[in-house]
Write a protein that holds these residues in place. Sequence first.
Motif, PDB file in Angstrom:
ATOM      1  N   LEU A 214      43.996  48.378  32.820  1.00 11.59           N
ATOM      2  CA  LEU A 214      43.348  47.396  33.680  1.00 11.59           C
ATOM      3  C   LEU A 214      42.230  46.684  32.933  1.00 11.59           C
ATOM      4  O   LEU A 214      42.009  45.479  33.126  1.00 11.59           O
ATOM      5  CB  LEU A 214      42.784  48.062  34.940  1.00 11.59           C
ATOM      6  N   GLY A 215      41.524  47.431  32.071  1.00 10.97           N
ATOM      7  CA  GLY A 215      40.453  46.825  31.299  1.00 10.97           C
ATOM      8  C   GLY A 215      40.977  45.789  30.328  1.00 10.97           C
ATOM      9  O   GLY A 215      40.408  44.693  30.204  1.00 10.97           O
ATOM     10  N   ILE A 216      42.070  46.133  29.629  1.00  5.32           N
ATOM     11  CA  ILE A 216      42.679  45.187  28.689  1.00  5.32           C
ATOM     12  C   ILE A 216      43.143  43.933  29.422  1.00  5.32           C
ATOM     13  O   ILE A 216      42.877  42.805  29.002  1.00  5.32           O
ATOM     14  CB  ILE A 216      43.872  45.844  27.979  1.00  5.32           C
ATOM     15  N   ASP A 217      43.835  44.136  30.534  1.00  5.69           N
ATOM     16  CA  ASP A 217      44.366  43.017  31.313  1.00  5.69           C
ATOM     17  C   ASP A 217      43.246  42.124  31.829  1.00  5.69           C
ATOM     18  O   ASP A 217      43.322  40.888  31.751  1.00  5.69           O
ATOM     19  CB  ASP A 217      45.198  43.565  32.471  1.00  5.69           C
ATOM     20  N   LEU A 218      42.177  42.735  32.350  1.00  5.83           N
ATOM     21  CA  LEU A 218      41.067  41.968  32.913  1.00  5.83           C
ATOM     22  C   LEU A 218      40.376  41.144  31.836  1.00  5.83           C
ATOM     23  O   LEU A 218      40.070  39.960  32.052  1.00  5.83           O
ATOM     24  CB  LEU A 218      40.062  42.906  33.589  1.00  5.83           C
ATOM     25  N   ALA A 219      40.121  41.739  30.680  1.00  9.92           N
ATOM     26  CA  ALA A 219      39.458  41.013  29.598  1.00  9.92           C
ATOM     27  C   ALA A 219      40.297  39.814  29.147  1.00  9.92           C
ATOM     28  O   ALA A 219      39.757  38.721  28.907  1.00  9.92           O
ATOM     29  CB  ALA A 219      39.193  41.946  28.425  1.00  9.92           C
ATOM     30  N   MET A 220      41.607  39.995  29.044  1.00 11.21           N
ATOM     31  CA  MET A 220      42.485  38.898  28.628  1.00 11.21           C
ATOM     32  C   MET A 220      42.511  37.786  29.671  1.00 11.21           C
ATOM     33  O   MET A 220      42.481  36.595  29.330  1.00 11.21           O
ATOM     34  CB  MET A 220      43.892  39.429  28.365  1.00 11.21           C
ATOM     35  N   ARG A 221      42.575  38.161  30.958  1.00 13.67           N
ATOM     36  CA  ARG A 221      42.605  37.158  32.022  1.00 13.67           C
ATOM     37  C   ARG A 221      41.298  36.357  32.065  1.00 13.67           C
ATOM     38  O   ARG A 221      41.304  35.139  32.254  1.00 13.67           O
ATOM     39  CB  ARG A 221      42.865  37.820  33.378  1.00 13.67           C
ATOM     40  N   LEU A 222      40.170  37.045  31.914  1.00 15.77           N
ATOM     41  CA  LEU A 222      38.885  36.354  31.925  1.00 15.77           C
ATOM     42  C   LEU A 222      38.763  35.393  30.741  1.00 15.77           C
ATOM     43  O   LEU A 222      38.320  34.247  30.890  1.00 15.77           O
ATOM     44  CB  LEU A 222      37.743  37.384  31.882  1.00 15.77           C
ATOM     45  N   THR A 223      39.167  35.859  29.566  1.00 12.84           N
ATOM     46  CA  THR A 223      39.103  35.015  28.376  1.00 12.84           C
ATOM     47  C   THR A 223      40.001  33.790  28.524  1.00 12.84           C
ATOM     48  O   THR A 223      39.629  32.669  28.161  1.00 12.84           O
ATOM     49  CB  THR A 223      39.498  35.816  27.127  1.00 12.84           C
ATOM     50  N   SER A 224      41.185  34.008  29.097  1.00 10.60           N
ATOM     51  CA  SER A 224      42.116  32.896  29.304  1.00 10.60           C
ATOM     52  C   SER A 224      41.573  31.871  30.288  1.00 10.60           C
ATOM     53  O   SER A 224      41.950  30.703  30.250  1.00 10.60           O
ATOM     54  CB  SER A 224      43.466  33.424  29.810  1.00 10.60           C
ATOM     55  N   ALA A 225      40.674  32.320  31.176  1.00  7.26           N
ATOM     56  CA  ALA A 225      40.082  31.423  32.167  1.00  7.26           C
ATOM     57  C   ALA A 225      38.791  30.781  31.661  1.00  7.26           C
ATOM     58  O   ALA A 225      38.074  30.129  32.424  1.00  7.26           O
ATOM     59  CB  ALA A 225      39.808  32.172  33.464  1.00  7.26           C
ATOM     60  N   GLY A 226      38.496  30.970  30.352  1.00  5.43           N
ATOM     61  CA  GLY A 226      37.310  30.354  29.787  1.00  5.43           C
ATOM     62  C   GLY A 226      36.047  31.167  29.932  1.00  5.43           C
ATOM     63  O   GLY A 226      34.950  30.680  29.658  1.00  5.43           O
ATOM     64  N   ARG A 227      36.168  32.434  30.350  1.00  8.07           N
ATOM     65  CA  ARG A 227      35.030  33.340  30.453  1.00  8.07           C
ATOM     66  C   ARG A 227      35.247  34.445  29.409  1.00  8.07           C
ATOM     67  O   ARG A 227      35.819  35.490  29.722  1.00  8.07           O
ATOM     68  CB  ARG A 227      34.965  33.896  31.865  1.00  8.07           C
TER      69      ARG A 227
END
Length: 285
Positions: free
Chosen positions: A146-159
């Motif tokens: 979940l941590g890996i997925d969350l970090a990737m999703r946030l980065t992809s959203a410009g955060r």
Amino acid sequence: MWSGSADAPPSTRIAMLAPSLQPTERRVAESIVADVEAAIERTAQEVADLVGVGRASVIRTAQSLGYEGYPQLRVALAREVSLTGTAATGTDGTMLGALRGAVDRFAARLPHTVSALTEAELDAFVTEIDGAQRLLVAANGLSSPLGIDLAMRLTSAGRPAEYMPDTLGQQIAAKHLGRGSACLVVSGSGANRASLDVVTEARASGARVLAITSFPRSPVAEAADVALIVAPVNDSFHDELVHTSRAALMLVTESVVGLLVARRGDSARAAQAATLSVLSRSLSE
């Protein structure tokens, strides 16, 4: 004492608070969960006699769950039973029947997983993510994916968000965060030792600590500046340990990113478009 949403049903409150209840209160709560229909019909004294505790313990249990007294808890139990209905249990003896039963039970409990959240908590959580200079995502054990997925999703959203799979690496990164940064910890139990060590280092650095967990009185939740408490899909803390599921936590983490995108507007959508352009070039016929 229950501090979540007033709309959260009794079974959700019991599942989330069970680890932190006093022993006598936990026994009362477990007896209620074991036979909800009977608990609705019993008086506080009858429950006390059944469990082998004083009537005051039954009343304290109800109050710890956020109710004025046991009569109010009985009303809430009756309401939950009437709204929940009966889900299929998959008792035809086949593996497919068992799978369908598990899915049905999960679907029946899924609305409860977010019943403890409030608008104020969500707003504060997204605000912290949006405004942090640096954001470190920490997750260990079964919560690591979940941590890996969350970090990737946030980065992809410009955060931009950092995630390190190594637990020592997470601690070192947390120690260097400093004021203006944030550490977002994802922990189902809220008691993972490695994640707690990351929290300690983040707080020592002056960073804000955010948490997504399932138990409001867990060490991670109590150490966080802002915590989202996602009720477990299982009926008890014991079930959470034996039949661990992170499905509800994953759903919430994905939705939080969606809330961030909505708040950031055009800038987040532009970042997602840039991400999609990269993804498109990586695809082959």
